[in-house]
Design a protein around this motif. Structure first.
Motif, mmCIF file in Angstrom:
data_model
loop_
_atom_site.group_PDB
_atom_site.id
_atom_site.type_symbol
_atom_site.label_atom_id
_atom_site.label_comp_id
_atom_site.label_asym_id
_atom_site.label_seq_id
_atom_site.Cartn_x
_atom_site.Cartn_y
_atom_site.Cartn_z
ATOM 1 N N VAL A 83 0.846 -1.195 0.000
ATOM 2 C CA VAL A 83 0.000 0.000 0.000
ATOM 3 C C VAL A 83 0.879 1.242 0.000
ATOM 4 N N TYR A 84 0.646 2.138 -0.939
ATOM 5 C CA TYR A 84 1.313 3.442 -0.906
ATOM 6 C C TYR A 84 0.310 4.467 -0.419
ATOM 7 N N MET A 85 0.651 5.169 0.680
ATOM 8 C CA MET A 85 -0.214 6.212 1.211
ATOM 9 C C MET A 85 -0.020 7.450 0.337
ATOM 10 N N THR A 86 -1.083 7.939 -0.259
ATOM 11 C CA THR A 86 -0.973 9.099 -1.142
ATOM 12 C C THR A 86 -2.301 9.826 -1.276
ATOM 13 N N PRO A 87 -2.267 11.166 -1.334
ATOM 14 C CA PRO A 87 -3.523 11.890 -1.517
ATOM 15 C C PRO A 87 -4.175 11.611 -2.874
ATOM 16 N N LYS A 88 -3.426 10.954 -3.780
ATOM 17 C CA LYS A 88 -4.031 10.596 -5.068
ATOM 18 C C LYS A 88 -4.784 9.270 -4.997
ATOM 19 N N GLY A 89 -4.702 8.588 -3.853
ATOM 20 C CA GLY A 89 -5.273 7.245 -3.759
ATOM 21 C C GLY A 89 -6.768 7.235 -3.548
ATOM 22 N N CYS A 110 5.523 4.903 3.019
ATOM 23 C CA CYS A 110 5.240 6.285 3.397
ATOM 24 C C CYS A 110 6.084 7.207 2.540
ATOM 25 N N GLY A 111 5.425 8.054 1.770
ATOM 26 C CA GLY A 111 6.140 9.034 0.975
ATOM 27 C C GLY A 111 6.511 10.238 1.821
ATOM 28 N N HIS A 112 7.358 11.088 1.273
ATOM 29 C CA HIS A 112 7.708 12.362 1.890
ATOM 30 C C HIS A 112 8.055 13.318 0.764
ATOM 31 N N TYR A 113 8.255 14.591 1.096
ATOM 32 C CA TYR A 113 8.584 15.588 0.064
ATOM 33 C C TYR A 113 7.477 15.623 -0.992
ATOM 34 N N GLU A 114 7.839 15.573 -2.286
ATOM 35 C CA GLU A 114 6.805 15.627 -3.335
ATOM 36 C C GLU A 114 6.171 14.265 -3.605
ATOM 37 N N GLY A 115 6.772 13.213 -3.079
ATOM 38 C CA GLY A 115 6.242 11.878 -3.330
ATOM 39 C C GLY A 115 7.332 10.947 -3.820
ATOM 40 N N SER A 130 -5.604 7.024 0.203
ATOM 41 C CA SER A 130 -5.579 8.366 0.779
ATOM 42 C C SER A 130 -6.402 8.347 2.054
ATOM 43 N N ILE A 131 -6.012 9.156 3.039
ATOM 44 C CA ILE A 131 -6.871 9.219 4.237
ATOM 45 C C ILE A 131 -7.814 10.409 4.180
ATOM 46 N N GLY A 132 -7.792 11.180 3.107
ATOM 47 C CA GLY A 132 -8.741 12.281 2.999
ATOM 48 C C GLY A 132 -8.234 13.326 2.039
ATOM 49 N N ASP A 133 -9.109 14.232 1.675
ATOM 50 C CA ASP A 133 -8.782 15.222 0.654
ATOM 51 C C ASP A 133 -8.044 16.424 1.222
ATOM 52 N N TYR A 134 -6.836 16.178 1.662
ATOM 53 C CA TYR A 134 -5.947 17.239 2.131
ATOM 54 C C TYR A 134 -4.538 16.685 1.994
ATOM 55 N N VAL A 135 -3.549 17.567 1.976
ATOM 56 C CA VAL A 135 -2.180 17.103 1.753
ATOM 57 C C VAL A 135 -1.366 17.269 3.033
ATOM 58 N N LEU A 136 -0.679 16.206 3.410
ATOM 59 C CA LEU A 136 0.176 16.210 4.598
ATOM 60 C C LEU A 136 1.634 16.215 4.164
ATOM 61 N N THR A 137 2.547 16.359 5.131
ATOM 62 C CA THR A 137 3.967 16.398 4.765
ATOM 63 C C THR A 137 4.542 15.013 4.526
ATOM 64 N N GLY A 138 3.887 13.980 5.042
ATOM 65 C CA GLY A 138 4.438 12.645 4.865
ATOM 66 C C GLY A 138 3.389 11.576 5.036
ATOM 67 N N GLY A 139 3.715 10.347 4.647
ATOM 68 C CA GLY A 139 2.764 9.237 4.713
ATOM 69 C C GLY A 139 2.729 8.544 6.068
HETATM 70 N N1 SAH Z 1 2.904 15.989 -4.411
HETATM 71 C C1 SAH Z 1 1.978 15.056 -3.881
HETATM 72 C C2 SAH Z 1 1.820 15.229 -2.367
HETATM 73 C C3 SAH Z 1 3.037 14.846 -1.595
HETATM 74 S S1 SAH Z 1 2.745 14.881 0.109
HETATM 75 C C4 SAH Z 1 0.621 15.268 -4.556
HETATM 76 O O1 SAH Z 1 0.277 16.397 -4.867
HETATM 77 O O2 SAH Z 1 -0.131 14.292 -4.717
HETATM 78 C C5 SAH Z 1 4.048 13.878 0.714
HETATM 79 C C6 SAH Z 1 3.663 12.472 1.104
HETATM 80 O O3 SAH Z 1 2.729 12.525 2.160
HETATM 81 C C7 SAH Z 1 3.028 11.653 0.010
HETATM 82 O O4 SAH Z 1 3.989 10.987 -0.748
HETATM 83 C C8 SAH Z 1 2.169 10.692 0.794
HETATM 84 O O5 SAH Z 1 2.900 9.525 1.163
HETATM 85 C C9 SAH Z 1 1.825 11.457 2.061
HETATM 86 N N2 SAH Z 1 0.460 12.026 2.081
HETATM 87 C C10 SAH Z 1 0.147 13.339 2.075
HETATM 88 N N3 SAH Z 1 -1.177 13.531 2.146
HETATM 89 C C11 SAH Z 1 -1.748 12.313 2.226
HETATM 90 C C12 SAH Z 1 -3.106 11.848 2.306
HETATM 91 N N4 SAH Z 1 -4.140 12.669 2.331
HETATM 92 N N5 SAH Z 1 -3.305 10.506 2.371
HETATM 93 C C13 SAH Z 1 -2.269 9.642 2.338
HETATM 94 N N6 SAH Z 1 -0.975 10.028 2.248
HETATM 95 C C14 SAH Z 1 -0.709 11.335 2.192
#
Ligand code: SAH
Length: 246
Positions: A83-89, A110-115, A130-139
């Motif tokens: 499983v890759y944690m990502t806001p695109k998931g 767990c991603g970090h930075y831009e992914g 994804s755990i929700g429609d917002y962006v965090l700094t890391g997975g």
């Molecule tokens: N540039 C990416 C965001 C990177 S955020 C984009 O726009 O899609 C950095 C990392 O945080 C991601 O690689 C992911 O692993 C994690 N992350 C951030 N927000 C998340 C979310 N809502 N759900 C799951 N993982 C998240």
């Protein structure tokens, strides 16, 4: 069940692994959480695991090679769930947690930075969540959110089976309100029915409160219940009755 978490920040998981219900589940060997430090697989003397994005843009991208080495050295084989944690998931839901809880081993990246370099995702990842429609700094926090929601479904992790059967999202409704002692708090009383000892009435009150709350806050969940052929007809009737009373 075992989670193997690939992360640049394994220390973030220390409290998660030691405290409260998850800590107890790990001590009781109902659950294992292993962290794998991606940096140990950098394969260069500066321990570098990220680089500039091709095509240019802000931020750094995690390289595929250290991730591949970390994954392969932690017991990954073909067909394992990664499983890759990502806001695109796909957004995490209770039913997805239910389905993950029947796995024996899950790898989490767990991603970090831009992914993460897309090629790693294409080659190894089976689920993007994804755990929700917002962006965090890391997975890392998303990984803990997902593991927590899965772990509490494992047999014996919560005290009693019915600790979670009524819960919000389990039956497609939000849960009814809870009260505990004292029976009166700053002039505000616990609803009489809960003190009555009459179980059928208590169940009826709770179901009604659940439906009311869901109608008020989550029309999307009500809609889903109304079209689901498995919804208890009693609930459909109640929804229609309460809707008309509004
Ligand atoms: N540039 C990416 C965001 C990177 S955020 C984009 O726009 O899609 C950095 C990392 O945080 C991601 O690689 C992911 O692993 C994690 N992350 C951030 N927000 C998340 C979310 N809502 N759900 C799951 N993982 C998240």
């Amino acid at each position: 069940m075992i989670f193997k978490v690939l992360t640049l920040f394994p220390d973030m998981f220390d409290n998660f692994k030691n405290i409260s219900i998850i800590g107890r589940a790990i001590r009781d060997e109902k659950l294992e959480v292993e962290t794998i430090n991606i940096r140990e697989f950098a394969g260069n003397k500066h321990n570098r695991v990220d680089d500039y994005p091709y095509g240019g843009s802000a931020g750094m991208v995690m390289q595929a090679m250290p991730l591949k080495s970390a994954l392969e050295s932690s017991g990954w084989t073909e067909n394992k769930r990664v499983v890759y944690m990502t806001p695109k998931g796909r957004r995490l839901t209770q039913s997805q947690s239910n389905s993950l809880s029947s796995e024996e081993e899950i790898f989490i990246v767990c991603g970090h930075y831009e992914g993460v370099d897309q090629r790693f995702i294409d080659m190894y990842v089976t689920d993007e969540i994804s755990i929700g429609d917002y962006v965090l700094t890391g997975g890392e926090l998303p990984a803990m959110v997902m593991m927590d929601s899965v772990a509490r479904l494992l047999p014996g992790v919560l005290g009693k089976q019915d600790s979670y059967e009524d819960e919000s999202h389990m039956g497609g409704l939000l849960e009814y309100p809870h009260y505990t002692r004292p029976a009166e708090f700053e002039g505000s009383k616990v609803p009489d029915v809960l003190l009555s000892g009459h179980h059928a009435n208590i169940d009826k009150w709770r179901l009604e409160e659940s439906v009311k709350l869901t109608l008020e806050r989550r029309p999307d969940m009500i809609k889903a219940l109304l079209v689901d052929p498995e919804t208890d007809p009693k609930i459909i009737k109640l929804i229609n009755k309460l809707k008309n009373e509004k």
